[in-house]
Design an enzyme around this catalytic site. Structure first.
Site, short mmCIF file in Angstrom:
data_model
loop_
_atom_site.label_atom_id
_atom_site.label_comp_id
_atom_site.label_asym_id
_atom_site.label_seq_id
_atom_site.Cartn_x
_atom_site.Cartn_y
_atom_site.Cartn_z
CG HIS A 81 -0.38 0.00 2.54
ND1 HIS A 81 0.04 1.14 3.17
CD2 HIS A 81 -0.15 -1.00 3.42
CE1 HIS A 81 0.50 0.86 4.37
NE2 HIS A 81 0.41 -0.45 4.55
CG ASP A 83 -2.86 4.11 2.73
OD1 ASP A 83 -2.34 3.07 2.28
OD2 ASP A 83 -3.84 4.09 3.50
CG ASP A 113 2.54 0.21 8.06
OD1 ASP A 113 2.20 -0.47 7.07
OD2 ASP A 113 1.73 0.58 8.94
CD GLU A 147 -3.12 -1.63 5.21
OE1 GLU A 147 -3.22 -2.67 5.91
OE2 GLU A 147 -2.63 -0.56 5.64
CD GLU A 148 -1.69 2.19 7.52
OE1 GLU A 148 -2.46 1.83 8.43
OE2 GLU A 148 -0.52 1.81 7.44
#
Length: 437
Positions: A81, A83, A113, A147-148
């Site tokens: 991802h 974001d 991340d 995704e977050e």
């Protein structure tokens, strides 16, 4: 084997992606498009034909397919991802979107991340283009938005509206696996993720009789809500061992010389005590959980409101959603209603698959001193949404980390960073795995 250009590029790409602020505050407040265009350009330079897709303007996803040499083989999804969660600059040692490289470390939000993995994917694909390498099976490469938060603009959108781009994909790899975990006793563990707890974010609503704050009120919505969240917060969920967590405990027990007595897995908490620091790898995934996180009630101190609302971060193990629901019904009681604010499935992936064996072999080749163990994630990833397409997901974003480097604490933490050497290790292991996959 990864060449020097690939090793240089993974560091460059990680830093560049960090400098592109893709903060996702939820509620649609994010713009992934600049990062998506960056990733797409790097793929295009490697001869691929990336497609950019949006459900909402600026919330951009990238998908590309690298054809393999065996058209009869199932395809593999490799996804990350774009974001990141918010970061308060005043709390950091460096600016969180600087992408600064200092003392052999890349600093910034997304360093673990998961812009590091995005950069690894780009570096490997580009080296293969230079060397004329083709994988055995098709690789579908996806860089996602959102995704977050809910993934509605990212993997959920792709799975629901662009299924054709993932034709033939049966398995996928993404974040949160194959990182070094130091146990404090000289051992290096490498957890490979083969499962995720389900997501059950809850909205609790208590209703009562509004009135003056000075009067007796036996139907106080705030009191009812407070009682319910107190019960939820204090509840001791019973242990429930999924196949992945059971396998992890068995392997860890053997590694630490714990005798496998006939019923030793019946006392999970006692076994965790014997594992010492290594227990951190499994302790959050031996049971369901529900943690109250947000409260909202009232508008004036002398007015009893007629409604009070709370939010709870709930997680449930594969195969135990029904137990989770029934327990919440009991804990909330008759005066509080609950509903899913966000709901996603739990995942369980096989440990006896050829893909899992190849991931394990790739890590062991470059970290022969390490011990690879199965792992279930306490949270969730985009693998949940891609599972709608029948894609089995694994967590595999390899990093070799020095002792004292608390990888898990840096997820969504202050001073997020990743060592350059760890990125180099990741490229080598990812290259090795994908060639064999």
């Amino acid at each position: 084997m990864a060449d020097q250009q690939a090793l240089d590029e993974v560091v460059e790409f990680t830093s560049d992606l960090i400098r592109i602020d893709t903060t996702n505050r939820g509620g649609g407040d994010c713009q992934e498009r600049p990062a998506a265009e960056y990733a797409a350009a790097r793929l295009a330079e490697a001869g691929l034909e990336p497609t950019l897709l949006e459900r909402t303007k600026g919330r951009t996803n990238v998908v590309a397919r690298l054809e393999g040499s065996d058209p009869s083989a199932d395809a593999l999804l490799v996804h990350g991802h774009l974001d990141v969660v918010p970061a308060q600059a005043e709390d950091w040692s460096v600016h969180p979107f600087s992408g600064e490289i200092r003392d052999g470390v890349v600093w910034g939000r997304g360093a673990v991340d998961m812009k590091n993995m995005d950069a690894m994917i780009l570096a490997v694909v580009r080296q293969w283009a230079r060397d004329g390498v083709r994988p055995r099976r098709d690789l579908v490469i996806a860089f996602t938005a959102d995704e977050e938060a809910s993934a509605e603009d990212g993997s959920g959108f792709l799975a629901d509206r662009h299924r054709e781009l993932f034709d033939g994909c049966t398995e996928g790899i993404s974040e949160s696996g194959a990182f070094t975990f130091h146990d404090g006793a000289g051992r290096e563990l490498y957890p490979l993720a083969a499962g995720e707890r389900g997501t059950g974010w809850l909205k609790l609503t208590a209703r009562g009789r509004a009135g003056h704050g000075s009067k007796v009120n036996r139907e106080n919505a705030v009191t009812r809500l407070a009682a319910a969240i107190t019960r939820i917060g204090a509840y001791e969920w019973p242990p429930r061992l999924t196949p992945t967590v059971r396998a992890a405990l068995v392997e860890l027990a053997a590694l630490y010389g714990i005798e496998p007595e006939p019923d030793y897995l019946d006392d999970v908490d006692g076994l965790l005590d014997k594992l010492g620091p290594a227990a951190k790898l499994v302790e959050a995934t031996v049971r369901n959980s529900a943690n109250p996180t947000m409260l909202n009630a009232g508008y004036k101190v002398n007015v009893i409101p007629g409604e009070a609302v709370a939010y709870v971060d709930g997680r449930y193990l594969p195969g135990h959603e029904d137990e989770f629901r029934a327990t919440l019904d009991e804990l909330t009681g008759p005066d509080v209603e609950w509903e899913f604010h966000h709901h996603e499935v739990a995942l369980q992936s096989p440990l006896d698959s050829p893909t899992y064996a190849r991931m394990r072999a790739a890590v062991e080749e470059f970290a022969p001193e390490g011990h690879v163990v199965p792992y279930c994630m306490s949270g969730g990833t985009d693998a949940k949404q891609f599972s709608r397409l029948g894609i089995t997901g694994y967590g595999f974003s390899p990093l070799k980390l020095p002792e004292g480097f608390d990888y898990q604490a840096l997820f969504h933490g202050v001073d997020e960073r990743v060592p350059v050497d760890a990125l180099h290790f990741g490229v080598r292991v990812l290259d090795r795995f994908l060639r064999a996959a």
